[in-house]
Design a protein around this motif. Sequence first.
Motif, short mmCIF file in Angstrom:
data_model
loop_
_atom_site.label_atom_id
_atom_site.label_comp_id
_atom_site.label_asym_id
_atom_site.label_seq_id
_atom_site.Cartn_x
_atom_site.Cartn_y
_atom_site.Cartn_z
N GLN A 102 0.81 -1.22 0.00
CA GLN A 102 0.00 0.00 0.00
C GLN A 102 0.85 1.27 0.00
OE1 GLN A 102 -2.72 -0.36 3.32
NE2 GLN A 102 -3.98 -1.90 2.28
N GLY A 103 2.16 1.09 -0.12
CA GLY A 103 3.05 2.25 -0.14
C GLY A 103 3.23 2.91 1.21
N LEU A 104 2.93 2.20 2.29
CA LEU A 104 3.04 2.75 3.64
C LEU A 104 4.35 2.38 4.32
CD1 LEU A 104 -0.61 1.93 4.78
CD2 LEU A 104 0.27 4.14 3.95
N ALA A 105 5.12 1.51 3.69
CA ALA A 105 6.41 1.10 4.22
C ALA A 105 7.38 0.95 3.07
CB ALA A 105 6.30 -0.22 5.00
N ALA A 106 8.63 1.30 3.31
CA ALA A 106 9.65 1.24 2.26
C ALA A 106 10.05 -0.21 1.99
CB ALA A 106 10.87 2.05 2.68
N LYS A 107 10.54 -0.43 0.76
CA LYS A 107 11.13 -1.72 0.39
C LYS A 107 12.60 -1.44 0.05
CE LYS A 107 8.36 -3.20 -2.89
NZ LYS A 107 7.83 -4.19 -3.87
N PRO A 108 13.47 -1.62 1.03
CA PRO A 108 14.88 -1.26 0.81
C PRO A 108 15.60 -2.15 -0.18
CG PRO A 108 14.60 -2.30 2.96
CD PRO A 108 13.23 -2.05 2.42
N VAL A 109 15.12 -3.36 -0.38
CA VAL A 109 15.73 -4.30 -1.33
C VAL A 109 14.61 -4.98 -2.10
CG1 VAL A 109 17.78 -4.72 0.10
CG2 VAL A 109 15.75 -6.18 0.38
N PRO A 110 14.92 -5.60 -3.26
CA PRO A 110 13.88 -6.31 -4.01
C PRO A 110 13.24 -7.42 -3.18
CG PRO A 110 15.86 -6.04 -5.34
CD PRO A 110 16.23 -5.63 -3.95
N GLU A 111 11.96 -7.64 -3.41
CA GLU A 111 11.20 -8.68 -2.71
C GLU A 111 10.90 -9.82 -3.68
OE1 GLU A 111 9.96 -8.66 0.48
OE2 GLU A 111 10.60 -6.66 1.09
N VAL A 112 11.27 -11.03 -3.29
CA VAL A 112 11.00 -12.21 -4.11
C VAL A 112 10.09 -13.16 -3.33
CG1 VAL A 112 11.98 -14.19 -5.32
CG2 VAL A 112 13.22 -12.02 -5.29
N LEU A 113 9.04 -13.62 -3.97
CA LEU A 113 8.12 -14.57 -3.37
C LEU A 113 8.21 -15.89 -4.11
CD1 LEU A 113 5.67 -15.35 -1.55
CD2 LEU A 113 4.20 -14.40 -3.35
N PHE A 114 8.50 -16.96 -3.37
CA PHE A 114 8.53 -18.31 -3.94
C PHE A 114 7.26 -19.04 -3.52
CE2 PHE A 114 13.12 -17.33 -3.63
CZ PHE A 114 13.49 -17.55 -4.95
N VAL A 115 6.54 -19.58 -4.50
CA VAL A 115 5.27 -20.25 -4.22
C VAL A 115 5.31 -21.66 -4.81
CG1 VAL A 115 2.77 -20.16 -4.45
CG2 VAL A 115 4.09 -18.03 -4.42
N CYS A 116 5.03 -22.66 -3.98
CA CYS A 116 4.80 -24.01 -4.47
C CYS A 116 3.50 -24.52 -3.85
CB CYS A 116 5.99 -24.94 -4.19
SG CYS A 116 6.31 -25.30 -2.46
N THR A 117 3.22 -25.77 -4.00
CA THR A 117 1.93 -26.28 -3.51
C THR A 117 1.90 -26.37 -1.99
OG1 THR A 117 1.67 -27.57 -5.55
CG2 THR A 117 0.24 -28.14 -3.69
N ALA A 118 2.84 -27.10 -1.40
CA ALA A 118 2.81 -27.37 0.03
C ALA A 118 3.65 -26.42 0.86
CB ALA A 118 3.26 -28.81 0.30
N ASN A 119 4.50 -25.60 0.22
CA ASN A 119 5.43 -24.73 0.92
C ASN A 119 6.28 -25.53 1.92
OD1 ASN A 119 5.30 -21.85 3.15
ND2 ASN A 119 6.70 -22.24 1.46
N ALA A 120 6.57 -26.76 1.54
CA ALA A 120 7.33 -27.65 2.42
C ALA A 120 8.60 -28.17 1.76
CB ALA A 120 6.46 -28.84 2.84
N GLY A 121 8.80 -27.80 0.47
CA GLY A 121 9.95 -28.34 -0.23
C GLY A 121 10.61 -27.34 -1.14
N ARG A 122 10.14 -27.26 -2.39
CA ARG A 122 10.81 -26.44 -3.40
C ARG A 122 10.93 -24.98 -3.01
NH1 ARG A 122 6.79 -28.70 -7.92
NH2 ARG A 122 5.49 -28.50 -6.06
#
Length: 215
Positions: A73-93
């Motif tokens: 929402q632009g209410l907090a700075a992002k000092p570095v790039p943000e990467v999101l990793f998504v898999c099915t179970a979020n338990a492995g890859r």
Amino acid sequence: MGGAADERREALLARIAASLAPRFDGSLSRQTVEWYVRECHNLLERPSTVGRHLPVLAERFARQRLVALAQSQGLAAKPVPEVLFVCTANAGRSQIAAALTARHAGGRVHVRTAGTCPAGRIDPMVGLALTEIGLDPGMEFPKPLTDEVVAAADVVVTMGCGDACPVYPGKRYQDWLLDEPEDAPLEEVRAIRDHIDERVRELLAELIGLPSARQ
């Protein structure tokens, strides 16, 4: 759950919200913090095998989501790039990718993970494959995919979760075709880990100029 148990739960959630609220003073309301704390506790409670660790993980999950919400929402700075990793179970890859990205980036990239159908714990062979190269997944846990972490990300990397990840116009997406490490023997998990390592280095070469595995 009822009576005294309900009262203990409400008191616990109130304490968690009170501890988080000062961090977001001026950006997010106390009511927003309280709502996120309650929802994060409920989301983790359903598939969880963490038992007595649930309050700690719920607080951590709520903090991560609230930071992502403020950033999106632009209410907090992002000092570095943000990467999101998504898999099915979020338990492995996705957990392997996040751990390797954090190691190679050295603080120059911030990483989040999520699952479209999160498991109750990180796969034991995945944990072992990370531990043997000096990475400790002990503080990590599977968590569900939520809109604000997608909105806050600069790059969203999906791994076998199909169309379950929400799409935001103008956001960068990558889909990595990777084998599933769940229930695989350690030797296969190591191969998956090493393949992910190559992909992570390629991504970081683009984001922050890190030499890729091919250089």
